[in-house]
Design a protein around this motif. Structure first.
Motif, PDB file in Angstrom:
ATOM      1  N   TYR B  33       0.834  -1.197   0.000  1.00 13.81           N
ATOM      2  CA  TYR B  33       0.000   0.000   0.000  1.00 13.81           C
ATOM      3  C   TYR B  33       0.874   1.254   0.000  1.00 13.81           C
ATOM      4  N   TRP B  34       0.316   2.303  -0.570  1.00 13.83           N
ATOM      5  CA  TRP B  34       0.857   3.650  -0.388  1.00 13.83           C
ATOM      6  C   TRP B  34      -0.244   4.540   0.178  1.00 13.83           C
ATOM      7  N   TYR B  35       0.146   5.337   1.183  1.00 13.22           N
ATOM      8  CA  TYR B  35      -0.744   6.338   1.762  1.00 13.22           C
ATOM      9  C   TYR B  35      -0.028   7.686   1.676  1.00 13.22           C
ATOM     10  N   LYS B  36      -0.831   8.751   1.593  1.00 10.19           N
ATOM     11  CA  LYS B  36      -0.294  10.112   1.502  1.00 10.19           C
ATOM     12  C   LYS B  36      -0.801  10.922   2.684  1.00 10.19           C
ATOM     13  N   GLN B  37       0.090  11.655   3.311  1.00 14.21           N
ATOM     14  CA  GLN B  37      -0.323  12.515   4.420  1.00 14.21           C
ATOM     15  C   GLN B  37       0.210  13.919   4.204  1.00 14.21           C
ATOM     16  N   ILE B  38      -0.708  14.843   3.969  1.00  9.76           N
ATOM     17  CA  ILE B  38      -0.347  16.265   3.910  1.00  9.76           C
ATOM     18  C   ILE B  38      -0.328  16.780   5.340  1.00  9.76           C
ATOM     19  N   LEU B  39       0.575  17.711   5.630  1.00 13.51           N
ATOM     20  CA  LEU B  39       0.762  18.221   6.986  1.00 13.51           C
ATOM     21  C   LEU B  39      -0.566  18.667   7.583  1.00 13.51           C
ATOM     22  N   GLY B  40      -0.861  18.131   8.775  1.00 12.95           N
ATOM     23  CA  GLY B  40      -2.076  18.528   9.473  1.00 12.95           C
ATOM     24  C   GLY B  40      -3.324  17.782   9.054  1.00 12.95           C
ATOM     25  N   GLN B  41      -3.188  16.875   8.096  1.00 12.46           N
ATOM     26  CA  GLN B  41      -4.346  16.112   7.628  1.00 12.46           C
ATOM     27  C   GLN B  41      -4.132  14.625   7.899  1.00 12.46           C
ATOM     28  N   GLN B  42      -5.173  13.848   7.666  1.00 10.59           N
ATOM     29  CA  GLN B  42      -5.036  12.423   7.937  1.00 10.59           C
ATOM     30  C   GLN B  42      -4.300  11.717   6.817  1.00 10.59           C
ATOM     31  N   MET B  43      -3.804  10.532   7.131  1.00 10.46           N
ATOM     32  CA  MET B  43      -3.233   9.672   6.105  1.00 10.46           C
ATOM     33  C   MET B  43      -4.356   9.232   5.171  1.00 10.46           C
ATOM     34  N   GLU B  44      -4.129   9.353   3.876  1.00 10.23           N
ATOM     35  CA  GLU B  44      -5.157   8.972   2.901  1.00 10.23           C
ATOM     36  C   GLU B  44      -4.629   7.880   1.979  1.00 10.23           C
ATOM     37  N   PHE B  45      -5.451   6.911   1.744  1.00 13.49           N
ATOM     38  CA  PHE B  45      -5.113   5.786   0.882  1.00 13.49           C
ATOM     39  C   PHE B  45      -4.875   6.262  -0.550  1.00 13.49           C
ATOM     40  N   LEU B  46      -3.787   5.787  -1.136  1.00  8.03           N
ATOM     41  CA  LEU B  46      -3.509   6.078  -2.541  1.00  8.03           C
ATOM     42  C   LEU B  46      -3.796   4.864  -3.423  1.00  8.03           C
ATOM     43  N   VAL B  47      -3.159   3.734  -3.066  1.00 11.95           N
ATOM     44  CA  VAL B  47      -3.205   2.585  -3.959  1.00 11.95           C
ATOM     45  C   VAL B  47      -2.813   1.337  -3.193  1.00 11.95           C
ATOM     46  N   ASN B  48      -3.322   0.190  -3.629  1.00 13.84           N
ATOM     47  CA  ASN B  48      -2.771  -1.064  -3.143  1.00 13.84           C
ATOM     48  C   ASN B  48      -2.487  -2.007  -4.294  1.00 13.84           C
ATOM     49  N   PHE B  49      -1.641  -2.975  -4.031  1.00 16.64           N
ATOM     50  CA  PHE B  49      -0.955  -3.734  -5.074  1.00 16.64           C
ATOM     51  C   PHE B  49      -0.812  -5.161  -4.607  1.00 16.64           C
ATOM     52  N   TYR B  50      -1.179  -6.096  -5.468  1.00 14.29           N
ATOM     53  CA  TYR B  50      -1.074  -7.507  -5.115  1.00 14.29           C
ATOM     54  C   TYR B  50      -0.811  -8.323  -6.369  1.00 14.29           C
ATOM     55  N   ASN B  51       0.086  -9.244  -6.268  1.00 14.96           N
ATOM     56  CA  ASN B  51       0.361 -10.162  -7.371  1.00 14.96           C
ATOM     57  C   ASN B  51       0.685  -9.404  -8.658  1.00 14.96           C
ATOM     58  N   GLY B  52       1.423  -8.338  -8.525  1.00 15.52           N
ATOM     59  CA  GLY B  52       1.873  -7.588  -9.698  1.00 15.52           C
ATOM     60  C   GLY B  52       0.860  -6.634 -10.281  1.00 15.52           C
ATOM     61  N   LYS B  53      -0.270  -6.456  -9.568  1.00 20.47           N
ATOM     62  CA  LYS B  53      -1.321  -5.608 -10.146  1.00 20.47           C
ATOM     63  C   LYS B  53      -1.873  -4.632  -9.121  1.00 20.47           C
ATOM     64  N   VAL B  54      -2.320  -3.488  -9.617  1.00 18.15           N
ATOM     65  CA  VAL B  54      -3.048  -2.545  -8.783  1.00 18.15           C
ATOM     66  C   VAL B  54      -4.440  -3.120  -8.533  1.00 18.15           C
ATOM     67  N   MET B  55      -4.818  -3.221  -7.253  1.00 16.06           N
ATOM     68  CA  MET B  55      -6.155  -3.734  -6.916  1.00 16.06           C
ATOM     69  C   MET B  55      -7.160  -2.597  -6.823  1.00 16.06           C
ATOM     70  N   GLU B  56      -6.731  -1.512  -6.204  1.00 16.79           N
ATOM     71  CA  GLU B  56      -7.627  -0.373  -6.039  1.00 16.79           C
ATOM     72  C   GLU B  56      -6.786   0.887  -5.956  1.00 16.79           C
ATOM     73  N   LYS B  57      -7.280   1.966  -6.509  1.00 11.37           N
ATOM     74  CA  LYS B  57      -6.619   3.250  -6.372  1.00 11.37           C
ATOM     75  C   LYS B  57      -7.659   4.304  -6.063  1.00 11.37           C
ATOM     76  N   SER B  58      -7.235   5.312  -5.308  1.00  9.09           N
ATOM     77  CA  SER B  58      -8.149   6.383  -4.936  1.00  9.09           C
ATOM     78  C   SER B  58      -8.066   7.507  -5.968  1.00  9.09           C
ATOM     79  N   LYS B  59      -8.914   8.501  -5.777  1.00 10.94           N
ATOM     80  CA  LYS B  59      -8.906   9.642  -6.704  1.00 10.94           C
ATOM     81  C   LYS B  59      -7.628  10.460  -6.550  1.00 10.94           C
ATOM     82  N   LEU B  60      -6.902  10.255  -5.444  1.00  2.00           N
ATOM     83  CA  LEU B  60      -5.619  10.946  -5.258  1.00  2.00           C
ATOM     84  C   LEU B  60      -4.532  10.355  -6.161  1.00  2.00           C
ATOM     85  N   PHE B  61      -4.749   9.149  -6.621  1.00  3.81           N
ATOM     86  CA  PHE B  61      -3.749   8.457  -7.442  1.00  3.81           C
ATOM     87  C   PHE B  61      -3.925   8.928  -8.880  1.00  3.81           C
TER      88      PHE B  61
END
Lengths: 113, 114
Positions: B33-61
């Motif tokens: 997984y990758w998460y993004k955290q802008i200063l003062g905000q919560q960690m937000e999900f970017l993308v997850n990856f399994y078996n060589g493939k992106v399973m889900e990505k957020s609108k931030l990706f």
């Protein structure tokens, strides 16, 4: 739109007191609720987690209370110690999902000796 | 316990350049997984990856983002080209399984785009 809300933003308690950190969520399909803590300069680490099949989960001084009807859950840290001073994040996830966690904003806890 | 490593810890680059953030996940983990955290905000999900493939990505990706893990080496997040709003701390995480399996987080890479 914040799916997971966390309060307070910061909290100061005296050593020995119980610290109470609160979270609420909107999506009723969430069914996994972990709490992570993060010390300065370190990685977030899983502290304790709960599933809605129970309304309470204990691990030593740390207890999660869960209220499914009100969509709220809280972390109680009993007998707080200065070493508990950290930022605490609640999160939520959903079975059948891809495992992504939805995090709250975090609560910075300071335990005064 | 198991550790996730991230390289570099800090990166400063000019807007428009390419940047690659590297993650060394826990050795037997399968989900990343990758998460993004802008200063003062919560960690937000970017993308997850399994078996060589992106399973889900957020609108931030955004389209400028890509992830890969060639031959079991580093799990990487590439941003090309970078924009000012990409400045944030990027956390990598890995887990053995999906939901209700502990995600282990790295210490984060602080990216500053000038």
């Amino acid at each position: 739109q914040q799916q997971v809300r966390q309060s307070p933003q910061s909290l100061t308690v005296w050593e020995g007191e119980t610290a109470i950190l609160n979270c609420s969520y909107e999506d009723s399909t969430f069914d996994y609720f972990p709490w992570y803590h993060q010390f300065p300069g370190e990685s977030p680490a899983l502290l304790i987690a709960i599933r809605p099949v129970s309304n309470k989960k204990e691990d030593g001084r740390f207890t999660i209370f869960f209220n499914k009807r009100e969509k709220k859950f809280s972390l109680h840290i009993a007998d707080s110690q200065p070493g508990d001073s950290a930022t605490y994040f609640c999160a939520a996830s959903r079975t059948g999902n891809t495992g992504k966690l939805i995090f709250g904003l975090g609560t910075t806890l300071q335990v005064q000796p | 316990g198991p550790k996730v490593l991230q390289i570099p810890s800090h990166q400063i680059i000019d807007m428009g350049q390419m940047v690659t953030l590297n993650c060394d996940p826990v050795s037997n983990h399968l989900y990343f997984y990758w998460y993004k955290q802008i200063l003062g905000q919560q960690m937000e999900f970017l993308v997850n990856f399994y078996n060589g493939k992106v399973m889900e990505k957020s609108k931030l990706f955004k389209d400028q983002f890509s992830v890969e893990r060639p031959d079991g080496s580093y799990f990487t997040l590439k941003i090309q080209p970078t924009a000012l709003e990409d400045s944030a701390v990027y956390f990598c995480a890995s887990s053995l399984d999906r939901v209700d399996d502990e995600q282990y987080f790295g210490p984060g890479t602080r990216l500053t785009v000038l």
